[in-house]
Scaffold this active site. Structure first.
Site, PDB file in Angstrom:
ATOM      1  N   HIS A  19       0.855  -1.139   0.010  1.00 57.18           N
ATOM      2  CA  HIS A  19       0.105   0.072  -0.001  1.00 57.18           C
ATOM      3  C   HIS A  19       0.844   1.206   0.092  1.00 57.18           C
ATOM      4  O   HIS A  19       0.298   2.251  -0.663  1.00 57.18           O
ATOM      5  CB  HIS A  19      -0.967  -0.111   1.293  1.00 57.18           C
ATOM      6  CG  HIS A  19      -1.986  -1.248   0.796  1.00 57.18           C
ATOM      7  ND1 HIS A  19      -2.706  -1.849   1.895  1.00 57.18           N
ATOM      8  CD2 HIS A  19      -2.340  -1.886  -0.003  1.00 57.18           C
ATOM      9  CE1 HIS A  19      -3.426  -2.711   1.565  1.00 57.18           C
ATOM     10  NE2 HIS A  19      -3.459  -2.682   0.364  1.00 57.18           N
ATOM     11  N   HIS A  42      -7.546  -8.227  -8.118  1.00 55.42           N
ATOM     12  CA  HIS A  42      -7.854  -9.137  -6.965  1.00 55.42           C
ATOM     13  C   HIS A  42      -8.064  -8.171  -5.681  1.00 55.42           C
ATOM     14  O   HIS A  42      -7.352  -7.761  -4.826  1.00 55.42           O
ATOM     15  CB  HIS A  42      -6.680  -9.980  -6.553  1.00 55.42           C
ATOM     16  CG  HIS A  42      -6.372 -10.875  -7.590  1.00 55.42           C
ATOM     17  ND1 HIS A  42      -5.802 -10.676  -8.732  1.00 55.42           N
ATOM     18  CD2 HIS A  42      -6.584 -12.265  -7.865  1.00 55.42           C
ATOM     19  CE1 HIS A  42      -5.863 -11.797  -9.433  1.00 55.42           C
ATOM     20  NE2 HIS A  42      -6.129 -12.654  -8.870  1.00 55.42           N
ATOM     21  N   SER A 102      -6.507  -2.030  -0.821  1.00 48.68           N
ATOM     22  CA  SER A 102      -6.269  -1.561  -1.994  1.00 48.68           C
ATOM     23  C   SER A 102      -7.659  -0.735  -2.774  1.00 48.68           C
ATOM     24  O   SER A 102      -7.435   0.562  -3.199  1.00 48.68           O
ATOM     25  CB  SER A 102      -5.671  -2.400  -3.143  1.00 48.68           C
ATOM     26  OG  SER A 102      -6.665  -3.327  -3.272  1.00 48.68           O
ATOM     27  N   GLU A 120     -13.305  -9.148  -8.038  1.00 48.32           N
ATOM     28  CA  GLU A 120     -13.218 -10.152  -6.786  1.00 48.32           C
ATOM     29  C   GLU A 120     -14.359 -11.254  -7.070  1.00 48.32           C
ATOM     30  O   GLU A 120     -15.095 -11.156  -7.482  1.00 48.32           O
ATOM     31  CB  GLU A 120     -13.688  -9.452  -5.594  1.00 48.32           C
ATOM     32  CG  GLU A 120     -13.865 -10.507  -4.496  1.00 48.32           C
ATOM     33  CD  GLU A 120     -12.479 -11.132  -3.841  1.00 48.32           C
ATOM     34  OE1 GLU A 120     -11.588 -10.371  -3.915  1.00 48.32           O
ATOM     35  OE2 GLU A 120     -12.739 -12.233  -3.718  1.00 48.32           O
ATOM     36  N   ASP A 148     -13.028 -13.187 -12.764  1.00 51.17           N
ATOM     37  CA  ASP A 148     -11.898 -13.565 -12.571  1.00 51.17           C
ATOM     38  C   ASP A 148     -11.081 -12.455 -13.092  1.00 51.17           C
ATOM     39  O   ASP A 148     -10.946 -12.013 -14.151  1.00 51.17           O
ATOM     40  CB  ASP A 148     -11.536 -14.868 -13.546  1.00 51.17           C
ATOM     41  CG  ASP A 148      -9.933 -15.242 -13.462  1.00 51.17           C
ATOM     42  OD1 ASP A 148      -9.266 -14.354 -12.919  1.00 51.17           O
ATOM     43  OD2 ASP A 148      -9.548 -16.132 -14.133  1.00 51.17           O
ATOM     44  N   GLY A 149     -10.074 -11.986 -12.105  1.00 51.28           N
ATOM     45  CA  GLY A 149      -9.365 -10.592 -12.389  1.00 51.28           C
ATOM     46  C   GLY A 149      -8.302 -10.837 -13.682  1.00 51.28           C
ATOM     47  O   GLY A 149      -8.026  -9.847 -14.503  1.00 51.28           O
ATOM     48  N   ASP A 169      -2.935  -8.528  -7.203  1.00 51.52           N
ATOM     49  CA  ASP A 169      -2.370  -8.785  -6.018  1.00 51.52           C
ATOM     50  C   ASP A 169      -3.341 -10.224  -5.652  1.00 51.52           C
ATOM     51  O   ASP A 169      -3.788 -10.376  -4.674  1.00 51.52           O
ATOM     52  CB  ASP A 169      -2.869  -7.677  -5.121  1.00 51.52           C
ATOM     53  CG  ASP A 169      -2.605  -8.037  -3.641  1.00 51.52           C
ATOM     54  OD1 ASP A 169      -1.888  -8.626  -3.179  1.00 51.52           O
ATOM     55  OD2 ASP A 169      -3.508  -7.563  -2.586  1.00 51.52           O
TER      56      ASP A 169
HETATM   57  C1  LIG Z   1      -4.334 -10.501  -1.347  1.00 46.99           C
HETATM   58  S1  LIG Z   1      -6.294 -10.334  -1.487  1.00 46.99           S
HETATM   59  C2  LIG Z   1      -6.468  -8.736  -2.041  1.00 46.99           C
HETATM   60  C3  LIG Z   1      -6.192  -7.764  -1.288  1.00 46.99           C
HETATM   61  C4  LIG Z   1      -6.434  -6.296  -1.863  1.00 46.99           C
HETATM   62  N1  LIG Z   1      -5.737  -6.332  -3.049  1.00 46.99           N
HETATM   63  C5  LIG Z   1      -5.708  -5.377  -0.768  1.00 46.99           C
HETATM   64  O1  LIG Z   1      -4.650  -4.887  -1.097  1.00 46.99           O
HETATM   65  O2  LIG Z   1      -6.584  -4.701   0.011  1.00 46.99           O
HETATM   66  C6  LIG Z   1      -6.491 -11.446  -2.864  1.00 46.99           C
HETATM   67  C7  LIG Z   1      -8.235 -11.435  -3.158  1.00 46.99           C
HETATM   68  O3  LIG Z   1      -8.377 -11.951  -4.587  1.00 46.99           O
HETATM   69  C8  LIG Z   1      -9.559 -12.745  -4.411  1.00 46.99           C
HETATM   70  N2  LIG Z   1      -9.412 -13.570  -5.760  1.00 46.99           N
HETATM   71  C9  LIG Z   1      -8.544 -14.896  -5.931  1.00 46.99           C
HETATM   72  N3  LIG Z   1      -8.650 -15.204  -7.176  1.00 46.99           N
HETATM   73  C10 LIG Z   1      -9.061 -14.273  -7.708  1.00 46.99           C
HETATM   74  C11 LIG Z   1      -9.330 -14.236  -9.289  1.00 46.99           C
HETATM   75  N4  LIG Z   1      -8.959 -15.254 -10.160  1.00 46.99           N
HETATM   76  N5  LIG Z   1     -10.040 -13.065  -9.698  1.00 46.99           N
HETATM   77  C12 LIG Z   1     -10.297 -12.168  -8.783  1.00 46.99           C
HETATM   78  N6  LIG Z   1     -10.331 -12.395  -7.382  1.00 46.99           N
HETATM   79  C13 LIG Z   1      -9.758 -13.249  -6.854  1.00 46.99           C
HETATM   80  C14 LIG Z   1      -9.361 -13.596  -3.242  1.00 46.99           C
HETATM   81  O4  LIG Z   1     -10.886 -13.811  -2.990  1.00 46.99           O
HETATM   82  C15 LIG Z   1      -9.071 -12.335  -2.343  1.00 46.99           C
HETATM   83  O5  LIG Z   1     -10.073 -11.831  -1.718  1.00 46.99           O
END
Ligand SMILES: C[S@@+](CC[C@H](N)C(=O)[O-])C[C@H]1O[C@@H](n2cnc3c(N)ncnc32)[C@H](O)[C@@H]1O
Length: 295
Positions: A19, A42, A102, A120, A148-149, A169
């Site tokens: 961050h 993500h 984020s 997400e 899916d991101g 992320d």
């Molecule tokens: C490390 S966390 C994100 C934290 C966030 N970026 C932050 O800094 O506050 C990863 C997130 O990605 C989600 N996730 C996992 N695979 C994903 C995908 N293929 N596409 C989107 N989200 C996904 C998980 O459910 C989780 O909430």
């Protein structure tokens, strides 16, 4: 379905690194008037309670953000101070009860004409994220996508105003996330070569984690793009021991941020902030940082 919940980790040392870099990058990108599209592949839940069940289960924030806001903390370097100011802006009074993820950090730094796309996949985090974002009343500025991101990103590149920041992320819960990050980086550079791309990754004893920054570096270099790589280590990666002599997992010892097309100001900002981060967040004598760039 995944079991990773970012709420367990919110405000830990990896979030401090991620961050701080995110804020410094966005501050630079929003200096120019032209519209910016920010994409968070993500996103997580967006906001976390540090006094809630999840965060207090691991209390990782105690060795992260809490150390930076503790009474008696020395004057902070500007990039670290900007991070602490950001977290404080979500809290009233001295206590840090709320931690912005984020999406909320990004939204706070955007101007009215900028756009934010949040991906997400997990239903629980998606619900929380959608609920938190609704309270912002940001209208069409912020889009929450249950997709899916890695894949969903493609349709937004290149963005209309030809300026974008992508934060990638993943939780790296699944081993193939490492490969997906690399594929996404390669594909995104083909679609939109001048975007700024920021990838977080864990530094853990696993070949894929070790290879990721090396391969991102090769990719950026071959594409003729500048890059920056920052890492923060807070402790040894060796197994520890409990008081009764049983082997104890060390928890995440270190993480890195790899940026392609970083702001040219970022290296200088981190050169000052990273040593202080390592010093203040150290959990043993192995705490250290690295900072390199190229292109
Ligand atoms: C490390 S966390 C994100 C934290 C966030 N970026 C932050 O800094 O506050 C990863 C997130 O990605 C989600 N996730 C996992 N695979 C994903 C995908 N293929 N596409 C989107 N989200 C996904 C998980 O459910 C989780 O909430």
């Amino acid at each position: 379905m995944f079991s990773y919940r970012h709420a367990f980790h919110a405000g830990n040392h990896a979030d401090v690194l991620k961050h701080t870099v995110l804020i410094a990058t966005l501050q630079y990108l929003t200096e120019k008037d032209a519209a910016l599209t920010v994409l968070d592949t993500h996103a997580g839940a967006g906001l976390y309670r540090l006094d809630g069940d999840y965060a207090s289960t691991s209390a990782e924030a105690a060795d992260g953000i809490a150390r930076l806001v503790a009474p008696g903390t020395p004057a902070l370097q500007p990039a670290l101070q900007a991070y602490v100011d950001m977290v404080r802006a979500f809290n009233q009074g001295a206590a840090t009860r709320v931690y912005p993820g984020s999406p909320f950090i990004m939204q706070r730094l955007l101007r009215d004409h900028d756009k934010l796309k949040l991906f997400e996949l997990h239903p629980t985090d998606l619900r929380a994220l959608a609920g938190n974002v609704a309270q912002l009343e940001a209208g069409r500025q912020v889009a929450v996508l249950h997709e899916d991101g890695f894949e969903g990103l493609k349709k937004f590149l290149p963005p209309p105003a030809r300026r974008a920041l992508v934060l990638c992320d993943p939780s790296y819960e699944m081993k193939n996330d490492y490969g997906k990050v690399l594929d996404m980086a390669a594909d995104s550079l083909k679609r939109f070569a001048t975007g700024t791309y920021a990838f977080w990754y864990p530094i853990i004893p696993r070949p894929e984690a070790h290879d990721l920054p090396r391969r991102l570096k090769t990719l950026a270099t071959k594409a003729g793009k500048s890059w920056l790589h920052a890492t923060l280590t807070v402790k040894s990666s060796k197994m520890g021991e409990t008081a009764s002599g049983e082997a104890k997992r060390p928890g995440l010892p270190a993480s890195g941020m790899f940026l392609i097309n970083p702001p040219f100001t970022l290296k200088a900002a981190l050169k000052d902030a990273l040593p202080q981060m390592a010093e203040l967040l150290a959990q043993d004598r192995n705490a250290t940082h690295t900072l390199e760039s190229g292109g």
